[in-house]
Scaffold this motif. Structure first.
Motif, mmCIF file in Angstrom:
data_model
loop_
_atom_site.group_PDB
_atom_site.id
_atom_site.type_symbol
_atom_site.label_atom_id
_atom_site.label_comp_id
_atom_site.label_asym_id
_atom_site.label_seq_id
_atom_site.Cartn_x
_atom_site.Cartn_y
_atom_site.Cartn_z
ATOM 1 N N UNK A 1 -13.607 -18.231 10.931
ATOM 2 C CA UNK A 1 -12.744 -18.445 12.101
ATOM 3 C C UNK A 1 -11.931 -19.734 11.943
ATOM 4 N N UNK A 2 -12.551 -20.739 11.360
ATOM 5 C CA UNK A 2 -11.818 -21.980 11.087
ATOM 6 C C UNK A 2 -10.587 -21.694 10.212
ATOM 7 N N UNK A 3 -10.780 -20.928 9.149
ATOM 8 C CA UNK A 3 -9.650 -20.613 8.263
ATOM 9 C C UNK A 3 -8.574 -19.827 9.015
ATOM 10 N N UNK A 4 -9.000 -18.875 9.830
ATOM 11 C CA UNK A 4 -8.030 -18.061 10.577
ATOM 12 C C UNK A 4 -7.218 -18.933 11.529
ATOM 13 N N UNK A 5 -7.917 -19.826 12.259
ATOM 14 C CA UNK A 5 -7.225 -20.692 13.219
ATOM 15 C C UNK A 5 -6.315 -21.694 12.513
ATOM 16 N N UNK A 6 -6.808 -22.268 11.433
ATOM 17 C CA UNK A 6 -6.047 -23.352 10.822
ATOM 18 C C UNK A 6 -4.840 -22.846 10.026
ATOM 19 N N UNK A 7 -4.979 -21.686 9.385
ATOM 20 C CA UNK A 7 -3.946 -21.291 8.424
ATOM 21 C C UNK A 7 -3.151 -20.046 8.804
ATOM 22 N N UNK A 8 -3.519 -19.353 9.883
ATOM 23 C CA UNK A 8 -2.857 -18.077 10.159
ATOM 24 C C UNK A 8 -2.222 -17.993 11.543
ATOM 25 N N UNK A 9 -2.057 -19.146 12.182
ATOM 26 C CA UNK A 9 -1.307 -19.174 13.433
ATOM 27 C C UNK A 9 -1.819 -18.201 14.486
ATOM 28 N N UNK A 10 -0.866 -17.620 15.207
ATOM 29 C CA UNK A 10 -1.196 -16.729 16.311
ATOM 30 C C UNK A 10 -1.998 -15.503 15.838
ATOM 31 N N UNK A 11 -1.571 -14.922 14.698
ATOM 32 C CA UNK A 11 -2.310 -13.766 14.145
ATOM 33 C C UNK A 11 -3.761 -14.139 13.899
ATOM 34 N N UNK A 12 -3.942 -15.333 13.350
ATOM 35 C CA UNK A 12 -5.296 -15.788 13.023
ATOM 36 C C UNK A 12 -6.139 -15.930 14.269
ATOM 37 N N UNK A 13 -5.542 -16.480 15.330
ATOM 38 C CA UNK A 13 -6.307 -16.640 16.583
ATOM 39 C C UNK A 13 -6.674 -15.283 17.163
ATOM 40 N N UNK A 14 -5.758 -14.331 17.047
ATOM 41 C CA UNK A 14 -6.067 -12.984 17.548
ATOM 42 C C UNK A 14 -7.180 -12.323 16.733
ATOM 43 N N UNK A 15 -7.102 -12.521 15.433
ATOM 44 C CA UNK A 15 -8.165 -11.967 14.578
ATOM 45 C C UNK A 15 -9.518 -12.610 14.911
#
Ligand SMILES: [Fe+2]
Ligand SMILES: [Fe+2]
Length: 475
Positions: A160-174
Motif C-alpha cells: 500500500x505504501x508503494x501504491x500511495x507513494x508512486x501511483x497517485x490517485x490510481x494507487x490510492x484507489x487500488x
C-alpha cells in the motif's frame, strides 16, 4: 536509515514525515485497515495479548523485539531495506542502466498490476486463516498463527505504501480496493484462485504455510531483483518475515509426522483405521494433503508460456530467483527452456523461448526448494524406523493452468484416462472423508505446555522461551 521511527502514527524508516501529503493519505487509509482487521482478522482475538515480535530495525541482526501485545495494537508500518548506492539494473533490455527511484511512465500499468496482485494475497491469507484460532492445537501454535497474521497485515502495508507513494490517485484507489475484496467472496473475490480457497483445518494451515507461503518467497525474491528500487527494497525486508511463515509450516507438518510415527511404533501398526482410532493423521493422508497443496501452489506461478512474463523480465520489472547469482547474459534473447505438454496420450517436453517460459523457470526453482522440506520430513519417518516415503507429486499432476491444465496425470507422471483418474483420485487427493477426519481432530488446546493429541510438541519455544510459556494471554 535502517532504524525504525516508532514515535509517529505510522512507524516507518522512510522519513514519512517529510512528505506530508503521503503521510496524510496513509493516515487516512490506516483506520480502514484497522476496520478490516476487526472485521476480517483472527476471530475472537480482540482481548488477547500475544507474544509477538515487532521489527525494531531492518538490520539482519536483532531486528525483532518480543513482547505481549494486543494484535490490533501491533505497530504496522513501512519498512524498507536500505538502498544500495548507485544500484544498476542487472537484467533485461535496460541492463547496466541506473535502477529507477520512480516509476517510468511506460511501465506504470504493469508495475501497478504486479504490486496489486502481490498485495492482494497478503490480506487474503489472513481472511483464509481467520477461524483457525478457535481450533489451535496449542498456545504455542496459536501464537505462531497470530504472528503470521500480523506480518501478512504488514506485507499489505508494504504494498500500500508503494501504491500511495508512486501511483497517485490510481494507487490510492487500488489500496482501498485491497481492503474491499475478500477471500471466497462471490461478488468481490481475491485476485488469485488459491487465495479464495478455505484453510479449514490446521493440517491445511501448515501445508499452506509450507507450500503457499513459499510461493510468496519466490515471487518476492523475483521482485527483489526489480529495476524499480523501492519495490526491490521493500520485498527484501518482507522476505525476512516470510522465513518464519515457512518455518511454521515445515515444523508443523514435521511435528504432525512425529506424533504419527510415535503412535505407529507404540501400536506396532500401519493400519489406517487403527491409527485414526488412536487420533493421529496417517501418512497416506499426509501424502494426499501434500499432493493437493503442492499442485494448487505451483499453479500460482502462472501459465508455462506467457508473453507477460517475457515483458516483465525484459523491461526489468521482475527478475528470476537469485538473478544475480546466475552465469548467463541476463537478457535471455536466444535462450530456450523445456516445458511439458501432453501429446497423443503422453507427456512430452518441448523447447520454447526462455523469455516466454520464465513462469516455468520460477516454478521449477520453487519445486526444487519445496522438495527439501519433504526430504527433511522423510528423515523423521526414517528415524522412527518406518518404511514409508513422502514425495512431491509430478509437476504435471492436478494442474489447472497452462498447457497441462485439466490433463489427467498421476502423481508419478503417467497420463491416464478420465475413467482411471476417477477410479483412483481418492488415493491421490484428500477425500471428503479425509477432510472430515482431520476436521474431527481439531479442538482447541490452549493450556500452556499442552498439545492436541495429533501433534508433537516443538523441540524449542519461541525466542528461547520454554515450550510451556504463556505465549497467549486471554483476558
Ligand atoms: Fe506475505
Ligand atoms: Fe507469508
Amino acid at each position: 536509515m535502517s532504524g525504525i521511527n516508532y514515535s509517529e502514527k505510522i512507524p516507518n524508516n522512510v522519513n514519512l514525515s517529510e512528505d506530508r501529503t503521503l503521510q496524510r493519505a496513509l493516515e487516512q487509509w490506516q483506520p480502514n485497515f484497522i476496520n478490516w482487521w476487526d472485521d476480517m482478522g483472527p476471530e475472537g482475538s480482540t482481548d488477547t495479548d500475544v507474544y509477538l515480535r515487532t521489527a525494531v530495525s531492518v538490520d539482519p541482526q536483532g531486528w525483532a523485539q518480543f513482547g505481549h501485545v494486543k494484535m490490533r495494537d501491533y505497530r504496522w508500518g513501512v519498512f524498507l531495506n536500505p538502498g544500495e548506492q548507485d544500484r544498476k539494473i542487472h537484467f533485461g533490455d535496460n541492463i547496466g542502466e541506473k535502477a529507477w527511484q520512480d516509476v517510468p511512465g511506460e511501465h506504470r500499468a504493469n508495475l501497478r498490476r504486479i504490486i496489486v496482485t502481490q498485495g492482494d494475497t497478503e490480506p487474503a491469507s489472513v481472511e483464509q486463516q481467520r477461524h483457525l484460532g478457535l481450533t489451535a492445537p496449542s498456545m504455542y501454535d496459536l501464537r505462531n498463527l497470530f504472528q503470521i497474521n500480523v506480518e501478512e497485515g504488514r506485507h499489505l502495508w508494504a504494498m500500500v505504501y508503494l501504491l500511495h507513494k508512486y501511483f497517485g490517485k490510481d494507487g490510492r484507489e487500488e489500496a482501498d480496493a485491497l481492503l474491499q475484496r475478500n477471500s471466497g467472496s462471490v461478488d468481490n473475490p481475491r485476485i488469485l484462485q488459491a487465495f479464495n480457497e478455505k484453510t479449514p483445518d490446521w493440517l491445511s494451515f501448515f501445508m499452506f504455510t509450507y507450500f503457499t507461503d513459499r510461493d510468496g518467497k519466490f515471487q518476492l525474491c523475483a521482485l527483489a531483483e526489480s529495476a524499480f528500487d523501492p519495490l526491490a527494497r521493500t520485498t527484501k525486508f518482507m522476505l525476512t518475515e516470510e522465513a518464519h511463515h515457512m518455518f511454521v509450516g515445515e515444523s508443523g507438518v514435521s511435528r504432525t509426522i512425529q506424533r504419527t510415527v510415535d503412535v505407529m511404533n507404540q501400536l506396532k501398526t500401519d493400519d489406517v483405521a487403527k491409527l485414526r482410532a488412536a487420533g493421529v493423521i496417517d501418512l497416506p493422508t499426509l501424502q494426499r494433503y501434500i499432493n493437493f497443496h503442492f499442485s494448487v501452489t505451483i499453479d500460482l506461478f502462472g501459465a508455462d508460456q506467457s508473453s507477460n512474463a517475457a515483458t516483465f523480465y525484459s523491461s526489468g520489472l521482475k527478475g528470476r530467483y537469485e538473478e544475480g547469482k546466475r552465469a548467463d547474459d541476463h537478457v535471455l534473447k536466444g535462450n530456450s527452456y523445456k516445458i511439458l505438454s501432453v501429446e497423443n496420450g503422453t507427456l512430452v517436453e518441448k523447447e520454447v523461448p526462455m523469455l516466454n517460459a520464465l513462469n516455468e523457470v520460477l516454478r521449477d526453482d520453487y519445486i526444487t526448494d519445496s522438495k527439501g522440506g519433504i526430504e527433511r520430513w522423510n528423515r523423521v519417518i526414517a528415524k522412527a524406523g518406518i518404511p514409508f516415503k513422502l514425495t512431491a507429486p509430478h509437476k504435471a499432476f492436478h494442474r489447472n493452468i497452462g498447457s497441462l491444465s485439466g490433463a489427467k496425470i498421476t502423481p508419478d507422471g503417467r497420463v491416464v484416462t478420465d475413467a482411471e483418474w476417477m477410479a483412483q483420485v481418492g488415493e491421490w487427493l484428500p477425500t471428503n472423508e479425509d477432510r472430515a477426519y482431520v476436521a474431527s481432530l481439531m479442538g482447541r488446546v490452549v493450556e500452556p505446555g499442552k498439545f492436541a493429541n495429533w501433534i508433537a510438541p516443538p523441540v524449542m519455544g519461541i525466542n528461547r522461551q520454554p515450550v510451556d510459556f504463556d505465549y497467549v494471554r486471554f483476558n
